[in-house]
Design an enzyme around this catalytic site. Structure first.
Site, mmCIF file in Angstrom:
data_model
loop_
_atom_site.group_PDB
_atom_site.id
_atom_site.type_symbol
_atom_site.label_atom_id
_atom_site.label_comp_id
_atom_site.label_asym_id
_atom_site.label_seq_id
_atom_site.Cartn_x
_atom_site.Cartn_y
_atom_site.Cartn_z
ATOM 1 N N ILE A 6 0.978 -1.228 0.017
ATOM 2 C CA ILE A 6 -0.112 -0.166 -0.004
ATOM 3 C C ILE A 6 0.729 1.251 0.131
ATOM 4 C CG2 ILE A 6 -2.015 1.354 1.150
ATOM 5 C CD1 ILE A 6 -2.277 -1.592 2.670
ATOM 6 N N ASN A 85 -2.167 3.982 -4.105
ATOM 7 C CA ASN A 85 -3.226 4.921 -3.230
ATOM 8 C C ASN A 85 -2.624 6.366 -3.198
ATOM 9 O OD1 ASN A 85 -5.332 5.791 -1.167
ATOM 10 N ND2 ASN A 85 -3.173 5.886 -0.019
ATOM 11 N N TYR A 152 -5.369 17.564 -11.413
ATOM 12 C CA TYR A 152 -5.767 16.392 -10.505
ATOM 13 C C TYR A 152 -6.615 15.635 -11.629
ATOM 14 C CZ TYR A 152 -7.598 13.406 -6.999
ATOM 15 O OH TYR A 152 -8.166 12.256 -6.415
ATOM 16 N N LYS A 156 -5.570 11.777 -13.229
ATOM 17 C CA LYS A 156 -6.281 10.837 -13.069
ATOM 18 C C LYS A 156 -6.918 10.293 -14.085
ATOM 19 C CE LYS A 156 -5.907 10.291 -8.381
ATOM 20 N NZ LYS A 156 -5.238 9.139 -7.668
ATOM 21 N N THR A 189 -11.431 13.012 4.553
ATOM 22 C CA THR A 189 -9.844 12.950 4.742
ATOM 23 C C THR A 189 -9.340 14.138 4.782
ATOM 24 O OG1 THR A 189 -9.768 12.520 2.332
ATOM 25 C CG2 THR A 189 -9.960 10.468 3.499
#
Length: 249
Positions: A6, A85, A152, A156, A189
């Site tokens: 991870i 991640n 971003y 992505k 988050t």
């Protein structure tokens, strides 16, 4: 045996996945810039082998050696789940105000790092006859434009297309790796905090994200981690597919 790798494992979704994996896997390999103090305690409590690697994924020249170090620690009989991640939301600025330094950081962490790591992983494990899953954490921003999110959204979107191509290629190999994109939706988050603190002139949808928080519409990272792990451990994955958490609820 199960080994989970991870990146970005010290906070947010990465930390939530790592904590859950401590309870269900044999070995967790966590990659992050900083250590999470709770991980060693959990590893001891559940008897899970823990390997922590300090690494800034912005240093892309070190990524091939990182994969070699990771795979050297994996048991030869273990299934492998590799979750890319780590990511950054900045710069949140309209085009014309992004700046080269901020753009390059976004491109390296959000795009170059996961594709280099995936490329090296596929190369070095192509003869490994065992379950191999690569999850590239994506976003709705991979498919939808947002004012102020040019960096971003672009990174992505590029990662999502890379995953689709790589997944289609794997179907022709004797020991394929399953590669998927996974969109976790809006979560409570630190990244969401950064989004809400953006200047409204830079991000015109800021008030909408404040509303998500005020109305309790943000999913917990722990809930998202549970759904992701159920997906990759139980389901028959479609190689190269973009999985959205909304379709798993």
């Amino acid at each position: 045996m199960k080994t989970f790798i991870i990146t970005g494992a010290s906070k947010g979704l990465g930390a939530a996945i790592a904590k859950r994996c401590m309870r269900t896997s044999d070995h967790c390999i966590l990659v992050s810039r900083t250590a999470h103090p709770e991980m060693e305690r959990l590893a001891g409590e559940f008897g899970t082998k823990l390997t922590s690697i300090s690494m800034d994924l912005n240093e892309t020249d070190k990524l091939p050696s990182l994969i070699i170090e990771i795979l050297a620690a994996v048991d030869e009989k273990s299934d492998i789940y590799f979750i890319n991640n780590a990511g950054v939301i900045e710069p949140i600025k309209p085009v014309g105000n992004l700046g080269q330094v901020n753009l390059e950081t976004s491109m390296r962490v959000n795009f170059m790092a996961p594709i280099v790591l995936t490329d090296e992983f596929v190369k070095l494990t192509r003869d490994w006859n065992r379950k191999k899953v690569v999850v590239n954490i994506s976003s709705g921003a991979a498919k939808n434009p947002y004012h102020g999110w040019a960096a971003y959204c672009s990174t992505k979107a590029g990662l999502e297309m890379f995953t689709r191509v790589a997944g289609s290629e794997q179907g022709k190999l004797p020991f394929p790796t399953s590669l998927i994109s996974f969109s976790p939706g809006v979560m409570d988050t630190e990244m969401q905090g950064t989004i809400r603190s953006a200047d409204e002139r830079d991000f015109s949808n800021r008030d909408k994200f404040h509303e998500y928080k005020e109305k309790g519409m943000l999913r917990s990272p722990e809930f998202v981690a549970e759904k992701l792990l159920q997906l990759i451990e139980v389901e028959d994955l479609e190689n190269g597919k973009f999985y959205d958490i909304k379709n798993l609820l």
